[in-house]
Design an enzyme around this catalytic site. Structure first.
Site, PDB file in Angstrom:
ATOM      1  N   SER A 142      -2.842   5.249  10.189  1.00  0.00           N
ATOM      2  CA  SER A 142      -3.827   5.199   9.112  1.00  0.00           C
ATOM      3  C   SER A 142      -3.489   6.249   8.055  1.00  0.00           C
ATOM      4  O   SER A 142      -2.368   6.286   7.548  1.00  0.00           O
ATOM      5  CB  SER A 142      -5.226   5.392   9.702  1.00  0.00           C
ATOM      6  OG  SER A 142      -6.231   5.137   8.752  1.00  0.00           O
ATOM      7  N   ARG A 188     -20.591   7.086   8.972  1.00  0.00           N
ATOM      8  CA  ARG A 188     -19.807   6.774  10.163  1.00  0.00           C
ATOM      9  C   ARG A 188     -20.084   5.356  10.666  1.00  0.00           C
ATOM     10  O   ARG A 188     -19.164   4.667  11.105  1.00  0.00           O
ATOM     11  CB  ARG A 188     -20.119   7.777  11.276  1.00  0.00           C
ATOM     12  CG  ARG A 188     -19.258   7.607  12.512  1.00  0.00           C
ATOM     13  CD  ARG A 188     -17.788   7.763  12.175  1.00  0.00           C
ATOM     14  NE  ARG A 188     -16.972   7.859  13.364  1.00  0.00           N
ATOM     15  CZ  ARG A 188     -15.659   7.996  13.355  1.00  0.00           C
ATOM     16  NH1 ARG A 188     -15.011   8.054  12.210  1.00  0.00           N
ATOM     17  NH2 ARG A 188     -14.983   8.100  14.481  1.00  0.00           N
ATOM     18  N   ASP A 246      -6.050  -5.867  12.376  1.00  0.00           N
ATOM     19  CA  ASP A 246      -6.415  -4.754  11.503  1.00  0.00           C
ATOM     20  C   ASP A 246      -6.665  -5.303  10.102  1.00  0.00           C
ATOM     21  O   ASP A 246      -5.734  -5.628   9.382  1.00  0.00           O
ATOM     22  CB  ASP A 246      -5.293  -3.713  11.480  1.00  0.00           C
ATOM     23  CG  ASP A 246      -5.621  -2.490  10.644  1.00  0.00           C
ATOM     24  OD1 ASP A 246      -6.679  -2.476   9.994  1.00  0.00           O
ATOM     25  OD2 ASP A 246      -4.799  -1.548  10.647  1.00  0.00           O
ATOM     26  N   HIS A 296      -8.394  -1.942  13.378  1.00  0.00           N
ATOM     27  CA  HIS A 296      -7.678  -0.772  12.854  1.00  0.00           C
ATOM     28  C   HIS A 296      -7.493   0.304  13.915  1.00  0.00           C
ATOM     29  O   HIS A 296      -6.505   1.041  13.900  1.00  0.00           O
ATOM     30  CB  HIS A 296      -8.446  -0.210  11.652  1.00  0.00           C
ATOM     31  CG  HIS A 296      -7.732   0.899  10.953  1.00  0.00           C
ATOM     32  ND1 HIS A 296      -6.462   0.756  10.427  1.00  0.00           N
ATOM     33  CD2 HIS A 296      -8.104   2.185  10.681  1.00  0.00           C
ATOM     34  CE1 HIS A 296      -6.085   1.894   9.868  1.00  0.00           C
ATOM     35  NE2 HIS A 296      -7.059   2.783  10.019  1.00  0.00           N
ATOM     36  N   ASP A 297      -8.419   0.405  14.841  1.00  0.00           N
ATOM     37  CA  ASP A 297      -8.330   1.414  15.898  1.00  0.00           C
ATOM     38  C   ASP A 297      -7.225   1.137  16.916  1.00  0.00           C
ATOM     39  O   ASP A 297      -7.018   1.944  17.829  1.00  0.00           O
ATOM     40  CB  ASP A 297      -9.666   1.516  16.642  1.00  0.00           C
ATOM     41  CG  ASP A 297     -10.616   2.518  15.995  1.00  0.00           C
ATOM     42  OD1 ASP A 297     -10.192   3.229  15.066  1.00  0.00           O
ATOM     43  OD2 ASP A 297     -11.780   2.591  16.425  1.00  0.00           O
TER      44      ASP A 297
END
Length: 369
Positions: free
Chosen positions: A154, A218, A313, A346-347
């Site tokens: 990222s 968050r 992602d 994405h993680d």
């Protein structure tokens, strides 16, 4: 369980730099400190060092655990250690908390020596380029003239790539994972909504901790880190209480999860750091100085590249990684590319995935030390 073994007990260190640092914004820091950790041993030639660059909410605690807090395991522990892809039997791995961070490095939460007060909202804006400059100072502090590799996912991947552009002679390999050459308008929009959640929290204007704003920021961010398939498999439309309650409390499991993640984050992360990390993401665009020609921006790089993306992602899609690959191929530069099938969005770059870890391990085995 990750392959190989972990690095065990680790200690955080602090490097101090008295030389003023001129930032891209035009501001100058009179001096600064960087929190960092190391794993493995630096060889006699000092040629086996790997720099791990962290993402938006990351820090220098990459692997292992602290003696006084065994439950505090590094955020990328599954990939660092003896026999793991970042093999500490071969490599000296360095994790650093970026300038402007909130885990020990000079940032909004530390005291400004000129005022005797915490920097807070007065801390200057920092950029990816500033981080590379500061990290180069850390390399000098450790006696490392050239990294065997820079690696990150990222925002960390952007830093790994920027090293090859900004200080090309100081890095031999760059592993750019789940990254992009610049943010899309959609990504900038997500960041702006997150920032506004913080800036519009009345507590922020009063100089208090804006927990409500951090919580919302968050929650929004976490949605973009997951994939639709992952959310469907993990939560679906499951209800916490088995029936609708026709109100605005927590009813769906996904709501409970997001509120938990938001509450946890708001309890430990610094709001002014969050604002600056997202701005660094927004500003990063190495091709801008080259007429929007990414190949021209990457032309100075002397490193070999591994670029990795993940199928689900959508924050930094595989298409964005392929932009980097195409630019390098256009230049005739050495690049390998892997697109990993993963349901974690994405993680995915944080997850323990045999195929993904196998590719990183295979690449690094061919990196001489």
């Amino acid at each position: 369980m990750a392959i190989g073994s972990g690095v065990g007990i680790v200690e955080s260190r602090l490097a101090r730099f008295a030389t003023p640092l001129r930032l891209r914004s035009g501001a100058t820091l009179p001096g600064f400190e960087l929190a960092y950790e190391t794993y493995g041993e630096l060889n006699a030639a000092k040629s086996n060092a790997i720099l791990v660059c962290h993402a938006l909410s990351g820090h220098h605690h990459v692997a292992g655990h602290y003696a006084e807090a065994p439950q505090n395991v590094g955020w990328w522990d599954n990939i660092v250690g003896p026999g793991r892809p970042l093999d500490t039997n071969r490599f000296f791995v360095v994790g650093v908390n970026n300038l402007g961070g909130c885990h020990g490095s000079t940032g909004p939460a530390v005291v400004d020596p000129a005022t005797g007060q915490a920097w807070g909202s007065k801390f200057p804006i920092v950029t990816v380029e500033d981080w590379v400059t500061a990290q180069a100072g850390l390399a000098d502090h450790l006696g490392i003239a050239q990294w065997a590799a820079t690696i990150g996912g990222s925002l960390g991947g952007m830093q790994a790539m920027q090293w090859t552009i900004q200080l090309p002679a100081r890095v031999r390999h760059a592993l750019v994972i789940a990254a992009a050459p610049k943010l899309s308008a959609e990504n900038i929009a997500f960041n702006e909504v997150a920032r506004q959640a913080i800036l519009s929290d009345p507590d922020y204007a009063l100089g208090k901790r804006p927990e409500r704003g951090l919580r919302l920021a968050r929650m929004l961010g976490h949605i973009t880190y997951l994939s639709d398939d992952q959310m469907a498999d993990k939560f679906g439309r499951r209800l916490r209480h088995g029936e609708y309650r026709y109100g605005f409390g927590v009813e769906f499991e996904i709501e409970s999860y997001l509120r938990y993640q938001g509450d946890k984050f708001a309890g430990w992360f610094d709001a002014d750091t969050y604002l600056r990390m997202t701005k660094a993401l927004d500003y990063y665009d190495p091709a801008a100085a080259c007429g929007d020609d990414l190949a021209a921006a990457l032309a100075p790089a002397q490193a070999q590249f591994l670029v990795v993306s993940f199928s689900t992602d959508w924050r930094f899609s595989p298409a964005r990684s392929r932009e980097i690959v195409r630019a390098l191929v256009k230049n005739g530069q050495d690049v390998a590319y892997a697109e990993i099938e993963s349901q974690h969005g994405h993680d995915s770059f944080l997850m323990e995935d045999a195929h993904y870890h196998g590719i990183v391990a295979a690449y690094l085995k061919n990196v001489p030390t």
